[in-house]
Design a protein around this motif. Structure first.
Motif, PDB file in Angstrom:
ATOM      1  N   VAL A  33     -16.624  35.170 -25.406  1.00  0.00           N
ATOM      2  CA  VAL A  33     -15.264  35.472 -25.798  1.00  0.00           C
ATOM      3  C   VAL A  33     -15.360  36.340 -27.337  1.00  0.00           C
ATOM      4  O   VAL A  33     -16.477  36.264 -27.905  1.00  0.00           O
TER       5      VAL A  33
ATOM      6  N   THR B 253      -8.919  31.781 -27.085  1.00  0.00           N
ATOM      7  CA  THR B 253      -9.038  33.201 -27.115  1.00  0.00           C
ATOM      8  C   THR B 253      -7.509  33.526 -26.572  1.00  0.00           C
ATOM      9  O   THR B 253      -7.187  34.603 -27.183  1.00  0.00           O
TER      10      THR B 253
ATOM     11  N   LEU C 157     -13.423  34.545 -32.768  1.00  0.00           N
ATOM     12  CA  LEU C 157     -11.951  33.717 -32.743  1.00  0.00           C
ATOM     13  C   LEU C 157     -11.314  33.848 -34.071  1.00  0.00           C
ATOM     14  O   LEU C 157     -10.046  33.959 -34.337  1.00  0.00           O
TER      15      LEU C 157
END
Length: 257
Positions: free
Chosen positions: A221, A87, A224
């Protein structure tokens, strides 16, 4: 005897998982709603349920966990690191707080997110993979051989999810970079779990904690994208970093002998 019991475990595990998932797919039932979610969750617990069946049937001795602060910290750090580094490399850290808050809110708050994280995957699988299969594979293979065999079995077990509408794997697609990296990551992830569960003697609890840390971070997160390759690279580097510890163990055993 061990080979036969591993085969028996595999058959029970696949029947408990693939048959219900297959029925959901054929009937077109949403695995996220109503009875479909219950059937899906029970089927996803196939590895741990199969281990329970085997333990009850044969009354085999369970492995001893060495309780310490080392393996919990190692499990959390090693599970969080690859997705978080990916990230950061992709420049998505500024958007992480808002995305994480949205995910936690959708899961019913912090407690809901934590409960789902531990149950969906870690608890439902690890008593089977790391608790039953891994130590029996170690009767025949070293750390790398065990990693290859168990990582491949873990991947094959997940395959139906790519054909079951409503799952994250189905949304990602099998023949995509997300699908490819998912299966590739299972091998270094298996090795890292072997490290915390066996080398650090954290047993199944360590595997559950690492699995949960990985899954939760992956959810919190932002997506990606191309960063999945960075994540795979970091995870492989982590596995390579802990590899020398096995060499040290073998060297110490030779000296002691």
């Amino acid at each position: 005897m061990i080979k036969r019991r591993l085969l028996e475990f595999g058959v029970i595990c696949l029947v408990l998982t693939w048959v219900p998932w297959g029925v959901l797919g054929v009937l077109g039932v949403d695995p996220d709603e109503g009875a479909g979610s219950l059937v899906f969750a029970l089927a996803a617990s196939g590895p741990s349920l199969a281990a329970l069946v085997m333990w009850l049937r044969y009354r085999e001795r369970r492995r001893v966990v060495r309780w310490s602060l080392v393996w919990p910290v190692a499990a959390v750090v090693l599970g969080v690191l690859p997705p978080l580094v990916a990230t950061a490399v992709m420049g998505n850290l500024p958007t992480l707080p808002d995305h994480a808050a949205s995910v936690i809110s959708g899961a019913g708050g912090v407690l809901g997110a934590a409960a789902y994280t531990f149950l969906a995957g870690p608890v439902s699988e690890e008593f089977g993979w790391r608790g039953y299969v891994q130590p029996r594979l170690r009767e025949y293979f070293g750390p790398l051989g065990t990693t290859v065999v168990l990582g491949a079995a873990w991947g094959v077990w997940h395959l139906p999810l790519y054909f079951l509408n409503g799952t994250g794997q189905h949304d990602d697609g099998l023949f995509t970079q997300e699908g490819l990296t998912f299966f590739l990551e299972l091998f270094p992830l298996t090795f890292v779990m072997l490290f915390v569960s066996e080398r650090l003697r954290g047993g199944v609890p360590a595997a559950i904690l690492l699995h949960a840390a990985w899954n939760l971070t992956e959810e919190l997160v932002p997506p990606l994208g191309q960063g999945v390759w960075v994540e795979l690279l970091v995870l492989t580097a982590v596995a390579a970093a802990v590899l020398p510890s096995w060499t040290a163990v073998r060297r110490d055993r030779r000296v002691a002998a």
